[in-house]
Design an enzyme around this catalytic site. Structure first.
Site, PDB file in Angstrom:
ATOM      1  N   ASP A 532      29.607  56.984  17.273  1.00 45.99           N
ATOM      2  CA  ASP A 532      29.595  58.277  16.269  1.00 45.99           C
ATOM      3  C   ASP A 532      31.517  58.590  16.400  1.00 45.99           C
ATOM      4  O   ASP A 532      32.228  57.170  16.932  1.00 45.99           O
ATOM      5  CB  ASP A 532      29.477  59.570  16.819  1.00 45.99           C
ATOM      6  CG  ASP A 532      29.889  59.087  18.220  1.00 45.99           C
ATOM      7  OD1 ASP A 532      29.955  58.042  18.654  1.00 45.99           O
ATOM      8  OD2 ASP A 532      30.315  60.276  18.870  1.00 45.99           O
ATOM      9  N   GLU A 533      32.331  58.757  15.441  1.00 47.93           N
ATOM     10  CA  GLU A 533      33.812  59.862  15.000  1.00 47.93           C
ATOM     11  C   GLU A 533      34.535  58.123  15.533  1.00 47.93           C
ATOM     12  O   GLU A 533      35.811  57.920  16.056  1.00 47.93           O
ATOM     13  CB  GLU A 533      34.012  59.988  16.292  1.00 47.93           C
ATOM     14  CG  GLU A 533      33.366  61.511  16.045  1.00 47.93           C
ATOM     15  CD  GLU A 533      33.591  62.323  17.439  1.00 47.93           C
ATOM     16  OE1 GLU A 533      33.531  63.835  17.469  1.00 47.93           O
ATOM     17  OE2 GLU A 533      33.879  61.835  18.568  1.00 47.93           O
TER      18      GLU A 533
END
Length: 859
Positions: A532-533
């Site tokens: 993620d991210e």
């Protein structure tokens, strides 16, 4: 005055979730500079910004000059917009900052004070938003850190200190608002209270009860000794000694029977059980499998009188009952982040006990992130020698820099790891309780701890002239000039996915994890890869990536994350493992760094997305449904309802984050996995939502529903320091999660009319709140769990003090003076009077004398 506390991060947090106050002699490493911090206002100059100030008082014997020192601290990583010209306000990396003087700084004589003002983007409404982990470094002290022990955070007394923006209409809770909200609840008669959480499929109460004594024995069938051990241990807590066990199917009026039997309950033949208790036939638990027997045991434990858990009982009366039960979802998970702040092995084991009691069966173990690598890997000792420690460092060659209030203390909750033996013990403990442990190795972003550790390894070996060995596990392209900033404001936390040695690293870590599971005798079914991210800008100026893109003609920079997932998934596939990952692993990443369309590449590749980002109004509320409809098996982890690190409410002294809103037990209880837009009532600012705003959002198809494996609660640990805070943030929210994960879909979840649905939810919640208030919270208290008790609601009406609680069945205690509360407080009685212009002090308590924070009402 304010919240005065000592910044020793190694201290255990207090029972109410606040930082502690301590009075001790000034330590030798004290800075001898008192620091106060005050939020002046949010919405500074009408912008999305806040203004704050430090107040420094020089308690040293010499002058604090305008050169040669720096004040270091952690704070939420919001961009600094402006500061006094007397100082330089520098973001070192992530949430770690330094203030240092400029030539405009007026030297501070002994005993004098100075105010340093600054403004930052965003807002600041919580005491846990205040800077923490403060220490000074002086040039003339050989750069050794000196801790700020005398640190005070001013209370927030003005509305502008709690209002994020002009659109923020979410109220700060008060004694009166709590009272008005609690008025919707009513105390139910004990015989009308559901005795078990989560609610069984069917429950029929009988006549009379069975009296169980230490003379009872456990008769268990073949392959059920583990379950018998668990039951025997439970009664040891009640009687002071375990029940005797024998492998037998022979019925007896003084035996508890554990046996396997083919069952089908509510269409489910796995993890199903029958529990029957009667005076005539005794106690029997029949399970479709060992897990079913185990869950029948948990229901039996839940039926014990609550006071039995005080221990030293001679006998216990268990009511006659017949239960048939099986779970709604096969995946019933709890996630724990031990990377941001560490939890001891003992804390993890206790959490596993509580998970199993509430019939959760998946433990998502987040053991790596930017701020910590928590698992020892035999071939790569630097991962824990360097990557598991945080504290003051000049170059991160000895440990990671401080963050999340770690300060200078390497023995704070910012540091710690699990040895091979620790991890194997955790695996075996979980397995005995029918919990699958899913370790998360968070990559390609969130990898700063691993990167820094492998750079130390590289430097050590290259200095010894061992270049081949030095490069073997290196995670970065040293010539990469890419510029990026992660959500947490790191500029160096993403590995080079184009570098072949990255995959040497992954294979080594995965192989070691597989070996630990094998040594534990526990099946490894999945590894979560994070994913993620990943910020915009990564890999764009990496020579190694440029070379890869030249040879892989169909590959683009924005496709490099997908390239990485394929490589990682290939490594896991060699071990026949599921590749878990946050929702981004199933989405395509565009040139702007945003995740949009469903990526079809992994639908049939045993990749399991975990769905988190459904913040109302952000536009991605339907990501999970899109992925499920496309054929991905998903787990719903929705931030709005299932992120337990989010603060319970807007009260400034209530710890936690609030970027996705506020989260409490009721929000977890009300979660509707198959029709989540029915949960969209207000946005994170408290503004009412219109269902028409979601009219064009994707809904689950009939086929998509088959791909929702279950739900999971998350506890991220940026604001969670120690076991007490872990328990405070998790309980009783976890009980709402357990109810939705196991129990059948409630009737109110299918009601289309919003007003009618809300009325049905209110009635249903009243019943659940009574179960907690009359049974489960008291049990948690006897078990020594630092769960959050809500402050009581209170009003003064015609001079009479009236109070109530959000969990009927808890008691409210009252004192006339705050300082007298511990010694003179008593249960509030009807007709208690409060004099005009006087305050009343109240706390909620359970039967084990566990108490809430203080509630104050003014007449």
């Amino acid at each position: 005055m304010g919240l005065s506390f000592w910044q020793c991060s190694s201290k255990k947090s207090s029972n109410n979730g606040n930082k502690e106050t301590a009075t001790v002699e000034t330590p030798a490493d004290a800075a001898n500079i008192a620091v106060e911090w005050e939020l002046i206002r949010n919405q500074d100059k009408g912008q999305n910004a806040y203004k704050a100030q430090f107040i420094l008082k020089n308690n040293r014997k010499d002058t604090l000059d305008n050169t040669g020192w720096g004040l270091y601290f952690s704070k939420a990583p919001h961009k600094v917009l402006k500061s006094d010209n007397s100082i330089t306000f520098e973001n070192i990396n992530g949430d770690f900052y330094r203030i240092s003087p400029t030539k405009e700084f007026t030297p501070l004589a002994p005993g004098d004070s100075i105010h340093i003002r600054y403004s930052c983007e965003n807002w600041n409404i919580k005491d846990t938003d205040a800077p923490g982990g403060l220490f000074f470094v002086f040039d003339d002290a050989d750069d050794e850190p000196l801790t700020v022990y005398d640190y005070t955070v001013h209370p927030r007394t003005k509305a502008i200190q709690s209002q994020r923006t002009a659109d923020d209409i979410m109220p700060v809770t008060t004694a009166q608002s709590r009272y008005e909200s609690n008025e919707k609840l009513s105390l139910l008669p004990a015989d009308q209270v559901q005795p078990i959480v989560p609610t069984p499929v069917t429950l029929e109460k009988g006549e009379g009860s069975v009296s169980v004594t230490p003379a009872f024995t456990i008769h268990y069938g073949k392959g059920l000794k583990n379950e018998a051990d668990q039951l025997s241990e439970a009664f040891r807590l009640v009687f002071g000694k375990p029940l005797q066990m024998v492998e037998s199917s022979q019925p007896s009026p003084t035996a508890i029977i554990l046996r396997r039997k083919g069952l089908m309950v509510n269409g489910n033949s796995k993890e199903a059980y029958q529990l029957s208790i009667s005076k005539e036939n005794g106690i029997a638990i029949l399970g479709s499998d060992p897990a079913g027997v185990f869950y029948g045991i948990q229901s039996l434990k839940a039926l014990l009188p609550i006071k039995a858990w005080a221990g030293s009982q001679e006998s216990v009366e268990i009511p006659s009952i017949k239960i048939e039960d099986a779970p709604r979802f096969a995946y019933r998970g709890m996630h724990l982040d031990v990377a941001r702040n560490f939890q001891t092995k003992e804390s993890v084991l206790q959490l596993l006990d509580l998970m199993s009691f509430y019939k959760l069966n998946k433990f998502h173990f987040h053991i790596t992130d930017d701020e910590g690598w928590r698992l020892a890997i035999e071939e790569l000792p630097e991962l824990t020698e360097i990557g598991s420690k945080r504290g003051y460092t000049k170059d991160e060659k000895d440990q990671l820099m401080p963050c999340y209030n770690a300060g200078v203390f390497s023995e704070s909750t910012g540091s710690g790891h699990y040895s091979r033996e620790d991890f194997i013990e955790i695996l075996q403990y979980a397995n005995a309780r029918h919990i699958e442990v899913i370790p998360e190795i968070d990559l390609p972003g969130h990898a700063r701890a691993a990167i820094k550790a492998m750079e130390v390894r590289y430097d050590r070996l290259s200095a010894a002239g061992k270049m081949e060995e030095a490069n073997k596990y290196r995670l970065i392209d040293p010539q990469d000039k890419s510029e990026y900033l992660s959500v947490q404001k790191y500029n160096d936390n993403v590995i080079c996915v184009c570098k072949p040695t990255v995959y040497n690293f992954l294979e080594t870590v995965v192989n070691d994890v597989v070996e630990m599971y094998d040594e534990a005798g526990v099946e490894l079914a999945a590894i979560h890869t994070g994913g993620d991210e990943v910020p915009k800008g990564v890999w764009e100026k990496s020579p190694i990536c440029e070379d890869l893109l030249k040879t892989e003609k169909d590959l683009t920079t924005e496709g490099l994350q997908t390239y990485f997932v394929k490589r990682f998934q290939g490594i896991l596939a060699q071990h026949d493992l599921v590749t878990g990952g946050w929702e981004e692993v199933g989405l395509e990443r565009n040139a702007e760094g945003h995740y949009g369309k469903v990526n079809p590449d992994f639908v049939d590749a045993n990749v399991r997305p975990y769905i988190w980002n459904n913040v109302w109004g952000w536009g991605d509320e339907d990501r999970g449904y899109k992925l499920a409809n496309a054929g991905y098996n998903i787990v719903l982890c929705n931030a709005t309802n299932l992120y337990f690190d989010l603060s319970y409410n807007k009260d400034p002294d209530e710890p936690g984050y609030y970027w996705a809103g506020f989260s409490n037990t009721r929000l977890a209880y009300e979660f509707i996995p198959m029709d989540l837009f029915k949960n969209a009532n207000v946005n994170r600012m408290g503004q009412p939502l219109n269902q028409e705003d979601f009219a064009n959002k994707t809904r689950l198809t009939a086929e998509g529903r088959k791909h929702v494996l279950g739900i999971q609660g998350q506890l991220w640990s940026e604001t969670v320091h120690g076991q007490d805070m872990m328990e405070y943030s998790t309980f009783p929210k976890l009980l709402g999660l357990a109810e939705r994960a196991w129990a059948v879909q409630p009737e109110w979840a299918t009601i289309e009319d919003q007003k009618e649905r809300e009325q049905a939810i209110e009635k249903s919640w009243n019943g659940f709140a009574n179960t907690l208030g009359q049974r489960d919270l008291h049990r948690l208290g006897y078990w020594g769990i630092n769960y959050r008790l809500p402050k009581p609601g209170a009003i003064v009406e015609n001079g009479e003090l009236k109070a109530n609680t959000s969990f009927p069945g808890l008691s409210v205690h009252y004192a006339k003076k705050e300082k007298d509360f511990d010694e003179k407080a008593e249960v509030l009685k009807a007709g208690t009077k409060v004099k005009e212009n006087k305050d009343a002090y109240l706390k909620t308590k359970d039967n084990a004398n566990h108490e809430s924070k203080l509630s104050v009402v003014h007449h």
